[in-house]
Design a protein around this motif. Structure first.
Motif, PDB file in Angstrom:
ATOM      1  N   VAL A  63       0.830  -1.209   0.000  1.00  0.00           N
ATOM      2  CA  VAL A  63       0.000   0.000   0.000  1.00  0.00           C
ATOM      3  C   VAL A  63       0.864   1.259   0.000  1.00  0.00           C
ATOM      4  N   THR A  64       1.939   1.254   0.799  1.00  0.00           N
ATOM      5  CA  THR A  64       2.811   2.420   0.879  1.00  0.00           C
ATOM      6  C   THR A  64       3.353   2.810  -0.490  1.00  0.00           C
ATOM      7  N   PHE A  65       3.883   1.848  -1.217  1.00  0.00           N
ATOM      8  CA  PHE A  65       4.484   2.141  -2.517  1.00  0.00           C
ATOM      9  C   PHE A  65       3.437   2.233  -3.623  1.00  0.00           C
ATOM     10  N   PHE A  66       2.301   1.593  -3.420  1.00  0.00           N
ATOM     11  CA  PHE A  66       1.175   1.675  -4.353  1.00  0.00           C
ATOM     12  C   PHE A  66       0.759   3.138  -4.532  1.00  0.00           C
ATOM     13  N   PRO A 108       6.905   2.580   6.441  1.00  0.00           N
ATOM     14  CA  PRO A 108       8.285   2.223   6.068  1.00  0.00           C
ATOM     15  C   PRO A 108       9.308   2.452   7.170  1.00  0.00           C
ATOM     16  N   SER A 109       9.071   3.439   8.044  1.00  0.00           N
ATOM     17  CA  SER A 109      10.056   3.721   9.094  1.00  0.00           C
ATOM     18  C   SER A 109      10.022   2.683  10.208  1.00  0.00           C
ATOM     19  N   LEU A 110       8.889   2.007  10.381  1.00  0.00           N
ATOM     20  CA  LEU A 110       8.745   1.084  11.513  1.00  0.00           C
ATOM     21  C   LEU A 110       8.663  -0.387  11.116  1.00  0.00           C
ATOM     22  N   LEU A 144       6.055  -4.884  -5.492  1.00  0.00           N
ATOM     23  CA  LEU A 144       4.787  -5.156  -6.165  1.00  0.00           C
ATOM     24  C   LEU A 144       3.847  -3.962  -6.084  1.00  0.00           C
ATOM     25  N   GLY A 145       3.868  -3.271  -4.933  1.00  0.00           N
ATOM     26  CA  GLY A 145       3.046  -2.074  -4.778  1.00  0.00           C
ATOM     27  C   GLY A 145       3.464  -0.983  -5.742  1.00  0.00           C
TER      28      GLY A 145
END
Length: 405
Positions: A24-27, A119-121, A148-149
């Motif tokens: 989800v973050t990179f999506f 991403p930081s945690l 994949l995201g």
């Protein structure tokens, strides 16, 4: 307070959740990357200014991550990640309704603030909750989710933009992200080893200071700047190249170029396992060599060869990132959250700073300029890995001598 052990139900749930968190973050983060040429044309801005829709998000993200570690020490890593992923998805939706370029940049800057929690945690969560044996595989699963995201966001954005518009593309991606965020929250186990601490910024600052004097750890942390700066720069400007003659590719086709991220989905897990077996040092050197080879292959004109180069490039990047992340998790001791935050600070600063500087090289020297910049960064990375290994060997010999005494 036991670790999450392999082959248990909790292990599977946590693995799925971490995969989705990275996805989800990179999506959402990379949806604007294939749209840079469109933003440049629609809002009448340069390639460098257009790249700010990504660079601003990653730059703000990098700075905010420094505050995520102390917040997680007080409120818990899961709670911070939950708030982060939900608000990120909502902001992804709101971005679609930006009336002008300034509003678009503001939305992307706000997204950078709230996206930082996962991403930081995630690296620190893995280092704290999972059994250290086989940590490379778990970290590889999380990073395969990020690859994949990033792939899904870029490809889906390109296809939906051609079918409808970039605004509708961002709405659909935002809604999908909300659904996946709910699954992430439900699946991620409550931390077993979390020890609540009062929110003391001074203590956190002291932890950062202790990490900064550890030369071996800092050489690995600075590696993040070089790796991510190289990766984002190539992908930022490949779209500009492929929309020009002799390629003249459509937005959909350019979006599908990012299918190369599947190479990263495979390599992050595969090379993570190899690192568990053969050691971080040799596998990181090999990964970096593959990374550099992919860069140089993109200099050849045929489209098929360029695509092959991008695939090799992506394989090497995600392999190197996965191994470096696990290595830092193993060697950061009681400062896992702070070390992972610093690593990711440099990681996203590389994306922001080098990604924008790449616009200067594209404007003035075209593709050969972009590749020269990326190659120089990757060549600089080799000595950092050697320094990290040498320091480790010296430290190990020192402890052996101390034990004999």
């Amino acid at each position: 307070m036991t670790y999450i052990e392999k082959d248990t139900k909790e292990y599977k749930r946590a693995s799925i959740a971490l995969f989705l968190g990275g996805f989800v973050t990179f999506f959402i983060l990379y949806t604007t990357q294939p749209l840079l040429p469109i933003f440049a044309e629609e809002f009448q801005v340069s390639a460098t200014l257009s790249s700010l829709t990504l660079s601003l998000s990653t730059g703000v993200l990098a700075l905010v991550m420094l505050f995520a570690a102390p917040l997680s020490d007080s409120f818990g890593k899961k709670k911070v990640m939950m708030v982060s992923i939900i608000i990120t998805s909502i902001l992804g939706l709101i971005t679609a309704f930006s009336p002008n370029f300034i509003a678009l940049l503001i939305c992307r800057a706000l997204l950078g603030i709230f996206i930082a929690g996962v991403p930081s945690l995630a690296m620190a969560y893995v280092g704290e909750e999972f059994n250290p044996r086989g940590m490379g595989k778990v970290m590889g699963l999380y990073i395969s989710g990020t690859s994949l995201g990033g792939l899904a966001g870029r490809v889906l954005t390109g296809v939906l933009t051609d079918l409808f518009s970039w605004r509708i593309a961002l709405v659909i991606i935002g809604l999908l992200s909300l659904v996946l965020s709910v699954i992430f929250i439900c699946a991620l186990p409550t931390p077993r080893r979390f020890m609540k601490k009062p929110l003391q910024w001074g203590t956190s600052l002291s932890a950062y200071k202790k990490i900064l004097v550890k030369k071996r750890l800092m050489s690995l942390i600075f590696l993040a700047f070089l790796l991510m700066g190289s990766f984002v720069t190539l992908f930022n400007y490949i779209g500009f190249l492929l929309m020009e003659p002799p390629y003249n590719l459509s937005q959909t086709f350019i979006g599908f170029i990012f299918i190369a991220n599947l190479c990263g989905t495979f390599s992050s897990v595969y090379m993570g396992k190899k690192a568990d077996k053969h050691g971080n040092f040799p596998m990181l050197l090999i990964s970096l060599g593959i990374f550099l080879a992919g860069v140089l292959i993109t200099l050849f004109a045929p489209l098929l060869v360029k695509i092959m180069g991008i695939g090799i490039f992506t394989f090497g990047f995600f392999a190197a990132h996965s191994i470096a992340s696990a290595w830092i998790g193993e060697d950061s001791g009681s400062y896992k959250a702070q070390a992972s935050s610093l690593y990711l600070l440099l990681y996203y600063l590389g994306s922001s700073v080098v990604g924008s500087v790449g616009g200067f090289f594209w404007t003035h020297y075209h593709w050969i300029g972009v590749i020269s910049l990326v190659s120089a960064l990757l060549i600089t990375a080799f000595p950092l890995i050697i320094i990290a290994q040498r320091k480790k060997q010296v430290t190990g010999q020192y402890h052996q001598i101390s034990n004999l005494k």
